[in-house]
Design a protein around this motif. Sequence first.
Motif, mmCIF file in Angstrom:
data_model
loop_
_atom_site.group_PDB
_atom_site.id
_atom_site.type_symbol
_atom_site.label_atom_id
_atom_site.label_comp_id
_atom_site.label_asym_id
_atom_site.label_seq_id
_atom_site.Cartn_x
_atom_site.Cartn_y
_atom_site.Cartn_z
ATOM 1 N N ARG A 1 -3.699 5.654 0.267
ATOM 2 C CA ARG A 1 -4.364 6.686 1.063
ATOM 3 C C ARG A 1 -3.655 8.016 0.815
ATOM 4 O O ARG A 1 -2.420 8.075 0.809
ATOM 5 C CB ARG A 1 -4.294 6.379 2.558
ATOM 6 C CG ARG A 1 -4.998 5.113 3.003
ATOM 7 C CD ARG A 1 -5.083 5.089 4.518
ATOM 8 N NE ARG A 1 -5.481 3.788 5.029
ATOM 9 C CZ ARG A 1 -5.689 3.522 6.317
ATOM 10 N NH1 ARG A 1 -5.519 4.502 7.215
ATOM 11 N NH2 ARG A 1 -6.041 2.325 6.722
ATOM 12 N N ASP B 1 0.655 -5.372 6.165
ATOM 13 C CA ASP B 1 0.959 -4.880 4.830
ATOM 14 C C ASP B 1 2.324 -4.199 4.757
ATOM 15 O O ASP B 1 2.805 -3.624 5.733
ATOM 16 C CB ASP B 1 -0.118 -3.896 4.355
ATOM 17 C CG ASP B 1 -1.478 -4.548 4.202
ATOM 18 O OD1 ASP B 1 -1.573 -5.784 4.354
ATOM 19 O OD2 ASP B 1 -2.453 -3.822 3.943
ATOM 20 N N THR C 1 -1.821 1.269 10.108
ATOM 21 C CA THR C 1 -1.065 0.458 9.157
ATOM 22 C C THR C 1 0.040 -0.344 9.839
ATOM 23 O O THR C 1 0.320 -1.476 9.441
ATOM 24 C CB THR C 1 -0.483 1.330 8.031
ATOM 25 O OG1 THR C 1 0.361 2.352 8.595
ATOM 26 C CG2 THR C 1 -1.595 1.987 7.221
ATOM 27 N N GLY D 1 0.813 -1.203 0.000
ATOM 28 C CA GLY D 1 0.000 0.000 0.000
ATOM 29 C C GLY D 1 0.848 1.255 0.000
ATOM 30 O O GLY D 1 2.041 1.221 0.341
ATOM 31 N N LEU D 2 0.244 2.365 -0.372
ATOM 32 C CA LEU D 2 0.908 3.663 -0.403
ATOM 33 C C LEU D 2 0.190 4.642 0.516
ATOM 34 O O LEU D 2 -1.049 4.659 0.561
ATOM 35 C CB LEU D 2 0.904 4.260 -1.819
ATOM 36 C CG LEU D 2 1.422 3.430 -2.985
ATOM 37 C CD1 LEU D 2 1.347 4.261 -4.270
ATOM 38 C CD2 LEU D 2 2.829 2.939 -2.732
ATOM 39 N N VAL D 3 0.975 5.456 1.218
ATOM 40 C CA VAL D 3 0.440 6.604 1.947
ATOM 41 C C VAL D 3 1.068 7.851 1.330
ATOM 42 O O VAL D 3 2.295 8.011 1.353
ATOM 43 C CB VAL D 3 0.764 6.530 3.451
ATOM 44 C CG1 VAL D 3 0.265 7.789 4.160
ATOM 45 C CG2 VAL D 3 0.142 5.289 4.080
ATOM 46 N N THR E 1 -3.249 7.289 11.037
ATOM 47 C CA THR E 1 -3.120 6.428 9.862
ATOM 48 C C THR E 1 -2.000 5.410 10.047
ATOM 49 O O THR E 1 -2.169 4.210 9.777
ATOM 50 C CB THR E 1 -2.844 7.281 8.614
ATOM 51 O OG1 THR E 1 -3.935 8.180 8.405
ATOM 52 C CG2 THR E 1 -2.668 6.401 7.381
ATOM 53 N N VAL F 1 4.159 -1.050 3.443
ATOM 54 C CA VAL F 1 3.663 0.307 3.212
ATOM 55 C C VAL F 1 4.812 1.215 2.779
ATOM 56 O O VAL F 1 5.890 1.198 3.381
ATOM 57 C CB VAL F 1 3.006 0.877 4.488
ATOM 58 C CG1 VAL F 1 2.556 2.316 4.265
ATOM 59 C CG2 VAL F 1 1.828 0.004 4.908
ATOM 60 N N HIS G 1 7.360 -0.800 6.953
ATOM 61 C CA HIS G 1 7.039 0.535 6.472
ATOM 62 C C HIS G 1 8.312 1.217 5.972
ATOM 63 O O HIS G 1 9.364 1.120 6.604
ATOM 64 C CB HIS G 1 6.414 1.371 7.589
ATOM 65 C CG HIS G 1 4.981 1.042 7.862
ATOM 66 N ND1 HIS G 1 4.546 -0.244 8.103
ATOM 67 C CD2 HIS G 1 3.873 1.839 7.931
ATOM 68 C CE1 HIS G 1 3.227 -0.216 8.310
ATOM 69 N NE2 HIS G 1 2.802 1.027 8.211
ATOM 70 N N SER H 1 5.485 5.235 2.329
ATOM 71 C CA SER H 1 4.956 6.551 2.676
ATOM 72 C C SER H 1 5.785 7.618 1.971
ATOM 73 O O SER H 1 7.020 7.602 2.041
ATOM 74 C CB SER H 1 5.010 6.755 4.196
ATOM 75 O OG SER H 1 4.652 8.072 4.543
#
Length: 246
Positions: A46, A67, A62, A10-12, A58, A69, A145, A71
Motif C-alpha cells: 500500500r 500479516d 493491518t 506486506g509493505l506500507v 491503515t 508488515v 509490524h 512500514s
Amino acid sequence: MNTTPMPRFGLVLIGDELLNGRKQDAHLAAMITRFDERGLELSWVRTIADDGELITQTLTQTFAGPDVVFSFGGIGATPDDLTRQCAAAALGVVTVLHREAEAEIRSRLGSRLNPLHLRMGEFPVGSRIIPNPINGIPGFAIHRHHFVPGFPRMAWPMVEWVLDHDYADYQAPNRTVSQTLVLTDTSEGPLIPLMELLLTEYPDLRLACLPHADGRREVELSLKGDPEHVVAGMRRLRVLLRELTG
C-alpha cells in the motif's frame, strides 16, 4: 524450518512525495529481491500519503490482521513525520521515550544531542528497537509490524536484519522456483480450459498468464512453486498444449 504456516508479508509505503511524483519508489523492487533471496515473497503493498488519519486507519486495519508488515517512512522528528504517533493511536496506546532507543541516540550524537533528536526514540508502548547500521537512530517493531525510515540506505539493511533475526525460521532459499513458457501466435482465451485443468491437477502451483498488449499474439505462462512440482507441471503443460494444437 518453521512448521507453522508461512505468514503473508506486506509493505506500507508512506509519503506525499511518492504520490505527487517528486520521488519514485525504490523500496518495492528492492524488497522483492531481498525476500526472494530468502525464499519469501510479498503478498501486498500500500502507498499512502503523509495524512495522519489515513495512516492511523491503515495501521488499524493491518494490526487487526495476522500479516507481517514493513512500514517505510515517517519516523523522523519533523512535523510531517506522523507514523510513530499513528501506530500508537492505532493500537490505543501512547508513545514514550524507549530506553534502548534513547541510549542509541545519545551514544551516536553525543554533544550534538538536542531534545528534538530524542523525539525519534519515542515509540508506542511495548515496542522493540530495530538497529540502524547507518546513523544509529533505530526504527521500531511492535507485534508483527516493523517501522523503518524512508531512506533506502538505512531502511534496506534494517529490513534485512528483521528478516534474518525475526523470521529466519521461515526462510528457505530455493523453496520455490518459477518457470515460464512463451507461446506465440495465440491469445489467452483458447488457453483458459487448459490452465483450469492444470490447476486442478496441480493445485499447489501458482499460475500466471501474461498476454502481450502491444499487438503481438504472444502469451507468457508461468508456474511457481515447489521445484519438483514445477518441473512436473511444466511437463504436463507441454502435453496439454500438444493436445490442444493437435
